[in-house]
Design a protein around this motif. Structure first.
Motif, PDB file in Angstrom:
ATOM      1  N   ARG A  20       0.840  -1.208   0.000  1.00 27.93           N
ATOM      2  CA  ARG A  20       0.000   0.000   0.000  1.00 27.93           C
ATOM      3  C   ARG A  20       0.869   1.249   0.000  1.00 27.93           C
ATOM      4  O   ARG A  20       0.605   2.201  -0.750  1.00 27.93           O
ATOM      5  N   ASN A  21       1.902   1.261   0.835  1.00 30.78           N
ATOM      6  CA  ASN A  21       2.788   2.430   0.891  1.00 30.78           C
ATOM      7  C   ASN A  21       3.531   2.633  -0.432  1.00 30.78           C
ATOM      8  O   ASN A  21       3.736   3.762  -0.877  1.00 30.78           O
ATOM      9  N   ILE A  22       3.939   1.522  -1.055  1.00 31.13           N
ATOM     10  CA  ILE A  22       4.597   1.626  -2.359  1.00 31.13           C
ATOM     11  C   ILE A  22       3.647   2.221  -3.382  1.00 31.13           C
ATOM     12  O   ILE A  22       4.030   3.067  -4.202  1.00 31.13           O
ATOM     13  N   ARG A  23       2.393   1.799  -3.339  1.00 25.02           N
ATOM     14  CA  ARG A  23       1.399   2.317  -4.284  1.00 25.02           C
ATOM     15  C   ARG A  23       1.184   3.806  -4.080  1.00 25.02           C
ATOM     16  O   ARG A  23       1.127   4.577  -5.045  1.00 25.02           O
ATOM     17  N   TYR A  24       1.048   4.236  -2.823  1.00 24.95           N
ATOM     18  CA  TYR A  24       0.842   5.665  -2.544  1.00 24.95           C
ATOM     19  C   TYR A  24       2.034   6.484  -3.029  1.00 24.95           C
ATOM     20  O   TYR A  24       1.871   7.568  -3.599  1.00 24.95           O
ATOM     21  N   THR A  25       3.237   5.972  -2.788  1.00 28.03           N
ATOM     22  CA  THR A  25       4.441   6.682  -3.215  1.00 28.03           C
ATOM     23  C   THR A  25       4.496   6.787  -4.735  1.00 28.03           C
ATOM     24  O   THR A  25       4.793   7.855  -5.294  1.00 28.03           O
ATOM     25  N   PHE A  26       4.185   5.685  -5.407  1.00 25.18           N
ATOM     26  CA  PHE A  26       4.204   5.685  -6.874  1.00 25.18           C
ATOM     27  C   PHE A  26       3.172   6.665  -7.434  1.00 25.18           C
ATOM     28  O   PHE A  26       3.463   7.422  -8.364  1.00 25.18           O
ATOM     29  N   ASN A  27       1.963   6.668  -6.886  1.00 22.61           N
ATOM     30  CA  ASN A  27       0.918   7.574  -7.365  1.00 22.61           C
ATOM     31  C   ASN A  27       1.294   9.035  -7.150  1.00 22.61           C
ATOM     32  O   ASN A  27       1.009   9.906  -7.983  1.00 22.61           O
TER      33      ASN A  27
END
Length: 490
Positions: free
Chosen positions: A439-446
């Motif tokens: 989830r944190n990786i996704r937020y960072t990528f977005n």
């Protein structure tokens, strides 16, 4: 139920064959791994010597006479009372010749052997509810075959595989694959023996994990919905083409087995004059829809996540072909290409695109069945249930009216985790931590993607710049108005 059958039979059962040689027992148990399977734990507890009642017979469906030796044929013809014929290929995309050999020719050979069995009282053939999927309403009858099986066998025998492959679409007509086509032919072949044998035909729909026995959620393979559920739980499957409102006609495997055993008893005792067909389905009795399955599968895997998920579970189904293709590109192929690039750069072999190609092929084979529903008549199934005693209904329960779908789907998903992937429930906290990391990786990528879009497109264009600030001011005014309205109401 066995006692009732023994009391009512007209032909005395012969004595059981002698116990197996100890060496043969060791070879047999090691081959099928009975001693280490949780599936047989209850049997081992109640009857530690149960394997003495089992005799393994070597056979091969692709060979003449099923490759049975003379001694085995003599033994089978002298002591068999009931035949449960379940052997078949379940590959939807099997070449027609192969499917015909395994599903039709092998069945005809077994029927020939059954006619020689001196004490045979019932022949139970396991077919599929989709043998006549070209029809919308399916009764418990055997429909005329698309072609005479023997004529098709003779015609294809001299053809090269390439020729058969070319004409297969025209032969199967409005059926989706060779599996359903050859199962329809096999039903007709079985029916032709109804004057000589007491026949019952079981038509299960989409067979899934166990409902009650040996324990809830038992499953040991990736077939059918199991592989789809696992792919969704791993975060690989993000989109699938299916109709939200179509009935997902799943049937628990223990329901199929209980019905099959009960049909064997009824056929042996009552000896119907014509082949009895049992549509073993849930859609007309206790329906559950694909949209509901999507919801419960996602909820279960978010609560009980699979280990080392590729992404957070977030699969969606759509009946629109173009929308599905778009999300397959965005959510499947693009991430697979990026991940394979990472693997190449790190000196590893790229595998993700190959995995997604296999996944797309698998779900593509299921699209025909997930985008429509059927009406199956199940009067014979209800009749058989009423023939059982109260005690037998509990022992051989196939009353799907009692099935609680949300609970079943939850147990099914957990079963894939425990029994297919061999993951421990005690490791769920670690899996949940991994999901939070994703989830944190996704937020960072977005966030980085948003900044990139800003820098490339908005910051360099005065028009885009003005539109952006207009939208921001509009949102600000709306929020301000909402706060004022809330204060006045308070």
């Amino acid at each position: 139920m066995v006692r009732s059958c023994a009391e009512n039979r007209s032909v005395p059962f012969p004595p059981p064959p002698p116990p197996m040689d100890p060496v043969a027992v060791d070879l047999f148990t090691s081959h099928v791994s009975l001693s280490c399977s949780q599936l047989f734990a209850r049997v081992r507890e109640e009857d530690p010597d149960f394997h003495q009642k089992i005799i393994a017979v070597s056979s091969e469906l692709t060979q003449p006479g099923l490759a049975l030796g003379p001694q085995d044929v003599e033994m089978l013809c002298g002591c068999i009372n009931i035949v449960f014929h379940c052997a078949a290929t379940i590959r939807f995309d099997a070449p027609l010749k192969q499917a015909l050999q395994l599903n039709v020719i092998a069945t005809m050979q077994l029927l020939g052997l059954a006619r020689k069995m001196q004490h045979l009282e019932a022949f139970i053939h396991v077919s599929t509810a989709y043998a006549n999927c070209n029809l919308h309403h399916i009764d418990e009858v055997i429909y005329p075959p698309p072609v005479e099986p023997t004529k098709l066998i003779d015609s294809l025998s001299w053809m090269e595989d390439s020729i058969v492959e070319d004409i297969t679409p025209r032969l199967i007509g409005d059926r989706p694959n060779t599996y359903t086509y050859t199962k329809a032919l096999a039903e007709y072949a079985v029916q032709q023996e109804q004057e000589h044998l007491n026949i019952g035909i079981i038509r299960p729909s989409i067979v899934g994990a166990s409902w009650q026995e040996p324990f809830p959620g038992w499953i040991d393979n990736f077939n059918g919905p199991s592989g789809v559920f696992i792919a969704a739980g791993k975060g690989l499957l993000r989109t699938m083409r299916a109709n939200h409102d179509a009935v997902a006609d799943l049937i628990p495997v223990d329901v199929v087995i209980n019905l099959t055993l009960s049909a064997g008893w009824y056929t042996a005792v009552h000896r119907p004059k014509t082949a009895m067909v049992y549509n073993c389905t849930t859609g007309g009795i206790n329906p559950f829809h694909w949209g509901e399955i999507e919801y419960h599968v996602m909820n279960t895997f978010k609560t009980n996540p699979l280990e080392q998920a590729f992404r957070r579970p977030n699969a969606n189904i759509t009946s629109n072909y173009l929308v599905n293709q778009y999300w397959m590109l965005v959510s499947h192929r693009c991430p697979a290409i990026l991940y394979d690039m990472y693997l190449r750069l790190s000196g590893q072999k790229p595998t993700m695109m190959r995995i997604f190609n296999r996944l797309h092929k698998a779900i593509g084979l299921l699209e025909y069945f997930s985008n429509q529903d059927w009406e199956w008549k199940s009067d014979n199934m209800s009749m058989l249930l009423n023939q059982l005693t109260v005690e037998d209904r509990k022992t051989f329960n196939f009353d799907v009216r009692q099935l609680n779908w949300p609970e079943y789907i939850e147990n099914y998903c957990i079963g894939t985790k425990k029994y297919v992937l061999n993951e421990e429930m005690s490791d769920i906290p670690v899996a949940q931590k991994h999901l939070r990391k994703l989830r944190n990786i996704r937020y960072t990528f977005n966030t980085l993607l948003l900044i990139f879009i800003w820098r490339v497109f908005i910051a360099r264009s005065q028009m885009a710049h003005n539109i952006w600030y207009f939208v921001v001011r509009l949102c600000f005014k709306f929020l301000s108005h909402f706060r004022v309205s809330s204060s006045l109401v308070a």
